[in-house]
Motif scaffolding. Structure first.
Motif, mmCIF file in Angstrom:
data_model
loop_
_atom_site.group_PDB
_atom_site.id
_atom_site.type_symbol
_atom_site.label_atom_id
_atom_site.label_comp_id
_atom_site.label_asym_id
_atom_site.label_seq_id
_atom_site.Cartn_x
_atom_site.Cartn_y
_atom_site.Cartn_z
ATOM 1 N N LEU A 76 0.816 -1.213 0.000
ATOM 2 C CA LEU A 76 0.000 0.000 0.000
ATOM 3 C C LEU A 76 0.848 1.261 0.000
ATOM 4 O O LEU A 76 0.544 2.227 -0.703
ATOM 5 C CB LEU A 76 -0.940 -0.004 1.209
ATOM 6 C CG LEU A 76 -2.103 -0.976 1.133
ATOM 7 C CD1 LEU A 76 -2.861 -1.006 2.452
ATOM 8 C CD2 LEU A 76 -3.028 -0.607 -0.001
ATOM 9 N N VAL A 77 1.920 1.277 0.766
ATOM 10 C CA VAL A 77 2.804 2.449 0.799
ATOM 11 C C VAL A 77 3.479 2.641 -0.549
ATOM 12 O O VAL A 77 3.552 3.758 -1.075
ATOM 13 C CB VAL A 77 3.840 2.318 1.939
ATOM 14 C CG1 VAL A 77 4.928 3.363 1.827
ATOM 15 C CG2 VAL A 77 3.147 2.427 3.284
ATOM 16 N N THR A 78 3.953 1.567 -1.152
ATOM 17 C CA THR A 78 4.578 1.655 -2.471
ATOM 18 C C THR A 78 3.581 2.136 -3.512
ATOM 19 O O THR A 78 3.897 3.000 -4.333
ATOM 20 C CB THR A 78 5.139 0.284 -2.878
ATOM 21 O OG1 THR A 78 6.027 -0.174 -1.861
ATOM 22 C CG2 THR A 78 5.862 0.353 -4.197
ATOM 23 N N SER A 79 2.382 1.621 -3.477
ATOM 24 C CA SER A 79 1.346 2.049 -4.408
ATOM 25 C C SER A 79 1.020 3.524 -4.236
ATOM 26 O O SER A 79 0.842 4.254 -5.223
ATOM 27 C CB SER A 79 0.094 1.204 -4.197
ATOM 28 O OG SER A 79 -0.958 1.678 -4.988
ATOM 29 N N GLN A 80 0.948 3.987 -3.010
ATOM 30 C CA GLN A 80 0.657 5.400 -2.752
ATOM 31 C C GLN A 80 1.776 6.301 -3.264
ATOM 32 O O GLN A 80 1.515 7.354 -3.850
ATOM 33 C CB GLN A 80 0.445 5.624 -1.249
ATOM 34 C CG GLN A 80 -0.004 7.014 -0.911
ATOM 35 C CD GLN A 80 -1.397 7.301 -1.418
ATOM 36 O OE1 GLN A 80 -2.233 6.421 -1.515
ATOM 37 N NE2 GLN A 80 -1.661 8.553 -1.733
ATOM 38 N N ILE A 81 3.022 5.906 -3.062
ATOM 39 C CA ILE A 81 4.150 6.698 -3.555
ATOM 40 C C ILE A 81 4.122 6.784 -5.075
ATOM 41 O O ILE A 81 4.312 7.863 -5.651
ATOM 42 C CB ILE A 81 5.485 6.106 -3.048
ATOM 43 C CG1 ILE A 81 5.609 6.336 -1.541
ATOM 44 C CG2 ILE A 81 6.673 6.715 -3.777
ATOM 45 C CD1 ILE A 81 6.765 5.601 -0.904
ATOM 46 N N THR B 86 3.006 8.851 -11.266
ATOM 47 C CA THR B 86 1.911 9.033 -12.210
ATOM 48 C C THR B 86 1.769 10.478 -12.693
ATOM 49 O O THR B 86 1.649 10.703 -13.897
ATOM 50 C CB THR B 86 0.600 8.509 -11.617
ATOM 51 O OG1 THR B 86 0.776 7.143 -11.248
ATOM 52 C CG2 THR B 86 -0.535 8.620 -12.601
ATOM 53 N N ALA C 227 1.455 6.471 -6.983
ATOM 54 C CA ALA C 227 0.291 7.261 -7.381
ATOM 55 C C ALA C 227 0.528 8.753 -7.182
ATOM 56 O O ALA C 227 0.064 9.567 -7.972
ATOM 57 C CB ALA C 227 -0.929 6.811 -6.586
ATOM 58 N N VAL C 228 1.263 9.128 -6.157
ATOM 59 C CA VAL C 228 1.456 10.542 -5.852
ATOM 60 C C VAL C 228 2.629 11.140 -6.622
ATOM 61 O O VAL C 228 2.582 12.302 -7.008
ATOM 62 C CB VAL C 228 1.639 10.727 -4.328
ATOM 63 C CG1 VAL C 228 2.076 12.125 -3.973
ATOM 64 C CG2 VAL C 228 0.354 10.385 -3.613
#
Length: 80
Positions: free
Chosen positions: A23-28, A34, A30-31
């Motif tokens: 989740l932390v990797t995905s958030q980084i 991307t 995405a922010v």
């Protein structure tokens, strides 16, 4: 799940850590990644295109990006 004690805690702790890291990797991504990719693709290039499909990708992704920003309410059905 990370803070459970006993045998259950031992079983679920590694799974909980994997979920947190994902989740932390995905958030980084995405922010940070991307928006940078969107700006790179959507900007008009003043140099020659080095990749074979870069011109097509820039043109179509740019149109979709602008259309999506003009109609933000369309994001709700796409996400659902």
């Amino acid at each position: 799940l990370i803070f459970l004690s006993g045998t259950i805690g031992l079983l679920f702790r590694s799974m909980a850590m994997a979920i947190v890291i994902a989740l932390v990797t995905s958030q980084i991504i995405a922010v940070v990644v991307t928006p940078i990719f969107a700006m790179w693709i959507a900007t008009r290039a003043k140099h020659f295109h080095r990749l074979p499909g870069e011109r097509w990708l820039r043109r179509h992704y740019g149109r979709l990006l602008v259309a999506g920003m003009r109609r933000p309410w369309l994001a709700v059905p796409v996400v659902l």
